[in-house]
Design an enzyme around this catalytic site. Structure first.
Site, PDB file in Angstrom:
ATOM      1  N   GLY A  58     -29.186   1.832  33.812  1.00 22.41           N
ATOM      2  CA  GLY A  58     -27.738   1.222  34.211  1.00 22.41           C
ATOM      3  C   GLY A  58     -27.595   1.140  35.595  1.00 22.41           C
ATOM      4  N   THR A  89     -22.243  -5.943  33.313  1.00 14.98           N
ATOM      5  CA  THR A  89     -21.383  -6.846  33.528  1.00 14.98           C
ATOM      6  C   THR A  89     -20.815  -6.443  35.343  1.00 14.98           C
ATOM      7  OG1 THR A  89     -20.080  -6.900  31.292  1.00 14.98           O
ATOM      8  CG2 THR A  89     -18.728  -7.329  33.047  1.00 14.98           C
ATOM      9  N   ALA A 112     -23.452  -8.844  29.575  1.00 15.15           N
ATOM     10  CA  ALA A 112     -23.010  -9.255  28.396  1.00 15.15           C
ATOM     11  C   ALA A 112     -22.707 -10.835  28.705  1.00 15.15           C
ATOM     12  CB  ALA A 112     -21.606  -8.669  27.862  1.00 15.15           C
ATOM     13  N   ARG A 142     -28.784  -4.385  20.341  1.00 13.72           N
ATOM     14  CA  ARG A 142     -28.327  -2.956  21.090  1.00 13.72           C
ATOM     15  C   ARG A 142     -27.203  -2.345  20.183  1.00 13.72           C
ATOM     16  NH1 ARG A 142     -25.714  -1.629  27.088  1.00 13.72           N
ATOM     17  NH2 ARG A 142     -27.595   0.036  27.441  1.00 13.72           N
ATOM     18  N   GLN A 171     -28.160 -11.110  27.220  1.00 13.15           N
ATOM     19  CA  GLN A 171     -27.120 -10.268  26.092  1.00 13.15           C
ATOM     20  C   GLN A 171     -26.157 -11.348  25.647  1.00 13.15           C
ATOM     21  OE1 GLN A 171     -24.750  -6.968  27.250  1.00 13.15           O
ATOM     22  NE2 GLN A 171     -25.740  -5.770  25.478  1.00 13.15           N
ATOM     23  N   PRO A 210     -28.206  -3.818  30.412  1.00 19.09           N
ATOM     24  CA  PRO A 210     -27.252  -4.915  30.742  1.00 19.09           C
ATOM     25  C   PRO A 210     -26.007  -4.459  31.293  1.00 19.09           C
ATOM     26  CG  PRO A 210     -27.099  -4.283  28.422  1.00 19.09           C
ATOM     27  CD  PRO A 210     -28.383  -3.538  29.040  1.00 19.09           C
ATOM     28  N   TYR A 244     -17.437  -3.639  20.931  1.00 14.43           N
ATOM     29  CA  TYR A 244     -17.403  -5.223  21.098  1.00 14.43           C
ATOM     30  C   TYR A 244     -17.425  -5.657  19.576  1.00 14.43           C
ATOM     31  CZ  TYR A 244     -16.956  -4.307  25.975  1.00 14.43           C
ATOM     32  OH  TYR A 244     -16.602  -4.038  27.245  1.00 14.43           O
TER      33      TYR A 244
HETATM   34  C1  LIG Z   1     -20.857  -1.889  35.689  1.00 13.29           C
HETATM   35  C2  LIG Z   1     -21.352  -1.568  34.341  1.00 13.29           C
HETATM   36  C3  LIG Z   1     -21.325  -2.670  33.530  1.00 13.29           C
HETATM   37  C4  LIG Z   1     -21.799  -2.836  32.411  1.00 13.29           C
HETATM   38  N1  LIG Z   1     -21.723  -3.721  31.367  1.00 13.29           N
HETATM   39  C5  LIG Z   1     -22.450  -3.741  30.231  1.00 13.29           C
HETATM   40  C6  LIG Z   1     -22.689  -4.741  29.503  1.00 13.29           C
HETATM   41  O1  LIG Z   1     -22.368  -6.026  29.772  1.00 13.29           O
HETATM   42  N2  LIG Z   1     -23.069  -4.680  28.439  1.00 13.29           N
HETATM   43  C7  LIG Z   1     -23.613  -3.438  27.705  1.00 13.29           C
HETATM   44  O2  LIG Z   1     -24.179  -3.463  26.771  1.00 13.29           O
HETATM   45  N3  LIG Z   1     -23.462  -2.221  28.293  1.00 13.29           N
HETATM   46  C8  LIG Z   1     -23.032  -2.518  29.730  1.00 13.29           C
HETATM   47  N4  LIG Z   1     -22.849  -1.323  30.629  1.00 13.29           N
HETATM   48  C9  LIG Z   1     -23.337  -0.029  29.809  1.00 13.29           C
HETATM   49  C10 LIG Z   1     -24.697   0.154  30.708  1.00 13.29           C
HETATM   50  O3  LIG Z   1     -25.648  -1.071  30.072  1.00 13.29           O
HETATM   51  C11 LIG Z   1     -25.471   1.648  30.284  1.00 13.29           C
HETATM   52  O4  LIG Z   1     -25.264   1.839  28.827  1.00 13.29           O
HETATM   53  C12 LIG Z   1     -24.674   2.810  30.810  1.00 13.29           C
HETATM   54  O5  LIG Z   1     -24.346   2.405  32.152  1.00 13.29           O
HETATM   55  C13 LIG Z   1     -25.340   3.957  30.650  1.00 13.29           C
HETATM   56  O6  LIG Z   1     -26.769   3.858  31.336  1.00 13.29           O
HETATM   57  P1  LIG Z   1     -26.883   4.820  32.879  1.00 13.29           P
HETATM   58  O7  LIG Z   1     -26.572   6.057  32.579  1.00 13.29           O
HETATM   59  O8  LIG Z   1     -28.506   4.257  33.065  1.00 13.29           O
HETATM   60  O9  LIG Z   1     -26.201   3.935  33.842  1.00 13.29           O
HETATM   61  C14 LIG Z   1     -22.093  -1.286  31.671  1.00 13.29           C
HETATM   62  C15 LIG Z   1     -22.242  -0.154  32.531  1.00 13.29           C
HETATM   63  C16 LIG Z   1     -21.637  -0.314  34.028  1.00 13.29           C
HETATM   64  C17 LIG Z   1     -21.938   0.828  34.672  1.00 13.29           C
END
Ligand SMILES: Cc1cc2nc3c(=O)[nH]c(=O)nc-3n(C[C@H](O)[C@H](O)[C@H](O)COP(=O)(O)O)c2cc1C
Length: 368
Positions: A324, A35, A66, A237, A108, A33, A190
């Site tokens: 992500g 944002t 989210a 999550r 989410q 997920p 959150y």
């Molecule tokens: C731009 C951005 C927005 C994110 N928004 C959310 C979100 O809305 N909900 C959430 O649970 N995690 C959010 N995260 C965390 C990611 O889901 C993820 O846990 C994090 O990027 C680590 O994974 P990665 O190393 O594969 O990027 C966000 C991360 C990024 C980079």
């Protein structure tokens, strides 16, 4: 479109199908997920959002960003909601596009709690939290720019059933919008996470103090969401180590193992952020403990590459891996991982921007 993969593809653990309740995921590459602050009028998704998700439909499962279940639950500018008819209609554009492209998508469900600001909701409501403690290690981005987080109002016990009901209604609305299921956002500091951890929850009622009490809101929300849409359509999550939003706890392994145990048998998957690379890399991972305590499908996330993702699947500590930033920058991430192809570089300047730049314009391998 679903095609049957050949034996060489199936030999790759990331590309073995995974049963998730009634869904068969064609691969184990999940889109985390994220944002992206690109919702339209009234916090409703638009055709641009539909295009973004459609481009990424080859993921085994996509997770939406989210999405606030109530106005006061918004934690950013231009974040989408799932509490109005216009939002349901907007999300329908997204789910239709993903399904037409052969994909599957969960929404989410989010309440930001104290990680919010009155200017982020239409009524100027004061943020709420388990206790009246402000986030003081960073600022909040509002339509007026970066400002300090306000001190939230501590929720009265009699208000909590309303929050539980809002999550259940959000889940029903998500299904009405065509989602395959919902993920309860219990991570990243959150509202639910604020209740879980003793650095942000100083309550002395049935929702604070012991681990059992701090788990109560998560369990009540989970039970209500499951009653609303069925356990095979609900994931949760959690982020045991993530310090984002000033999160602290005196004993994360005990708290999060108890959370995994409490969710055992109740939901279709548990999604755990436990960074395996980068500055947030965890020294002593508890993912295997959580997998054992939960017993069902576990999705791992946090700094994974194709190689480390295959290794965690092989270890048995996870059944799928969420990506992500790599998925944000590579709409065809599964194909690239399958072929060990190079990845596009992400453009962090555009993560929380507006419009298609840095959103829907990342190239696919086939167009490079
Ligand atoms: C731009 C951005 C927005 C994110 N928004 C959310 C979100 O809305 N909900 C959430 O649970 N995690 C959010 N995260 C965390 C990611 O889901 C993820 O846990 C994090 O990027 C680590 O994974 P990665 O190393 O594969 O990027 C966000 C991360 C990024 C980079």
């Amino acid at each position: 479109m679903t095609t049957t993969p050949d034996a060489s593809v199936l030999a790759d653990r990331l590309f073995r199908p995974l049963q998730l309740g009634p869904l068969t995921l064609p691969n184990r590459v999940v889109m985390a997920p994220m944002t992206r602050t690109r919702a339209g009028e009234g916090h409703a998704p638009t055709a641009l959002n539909a295009q973004y998700f459609e481009q990424r439909a080859s993921g085994g499962l996509l997770l939406s960003e989210a999405t606030q279940v109530v106005q006061v639950g918004a934690g950013g500018v231009r974040t989408p909601g799932i509490y109005s008819q216009a939002q349901i209609e907007g999300w329908r554009l997204v789910t239709k596009a993903v399904h037409a492209a052969g994909g599957r998508i969960f929404l989410q469900l989010w309440h930001a709690g104290r990680a919010s600001h009155p200017s982020l909701n239409d009524e100027g409501l004061q943020p709420v939290a388990p206790s009246a403690i402000a986030i003081d290690d960073r600022k909040v981005f509002t339509p007026q720019g970066l400002v300090p987080y306000p001190v939230p109002r501590a929720l009265e016990e009699h208000e909590l059933p309303g929050i539980v009901a809002a999550f259940a209604q959000g889940a029903k609305n998500a299904i009405a919008a065509g989602f395959d299921g919902v993920e309860i956002h219990g991570a990243n500091g959150y509202l639910i996470d604020q209740f879980l951890r003793d650095g942000s929850n100083l309550r002395t009622d049935r929702y604070g103090g012991s681990i059992e009490n701090r788990l109560r809101l998560l369990v009540e929300i989970t039970d209500a969401v499951v009653a609303a849409v069925g356990k095979e359509r609900v994931g949760v999550r959690l982020s045991p180590w993530v310090a984002h939003n000033n999160m602290k706890d005196s004993n994360p392994p005990a708290l999060f193992t108890a959370a995994a145990q409490a969710l055992r048998g109740k939901i279709v998957y548990l999604h755990v952020i436990e960074p395996v690379a980068g500055p947030a890399k965890v020294a002593a991972p508890i993912l295997p403990l959580l997998k054992e305590a939960f017993g069902g499908v576990v999705i791992a996330n946090g700094g994974y590459t194709g190689e480390t993702a295959r290794a965690v699947l092989q270890s048995g500590a996870a059944d799928a891996v969420a990506f992500g930033v790599p998925f944000l920058a590579n709409p065809d991430l599964p194909e690239r991982l399958l072929r060990n192809a190079p990845l596009n570089a992400p453009n962090p300047q555009q993560f929380f921007a507006e419009g298609p730049v840095g959103y829907t314009d990342y190239p696919r391998l086939s167009t490079l």
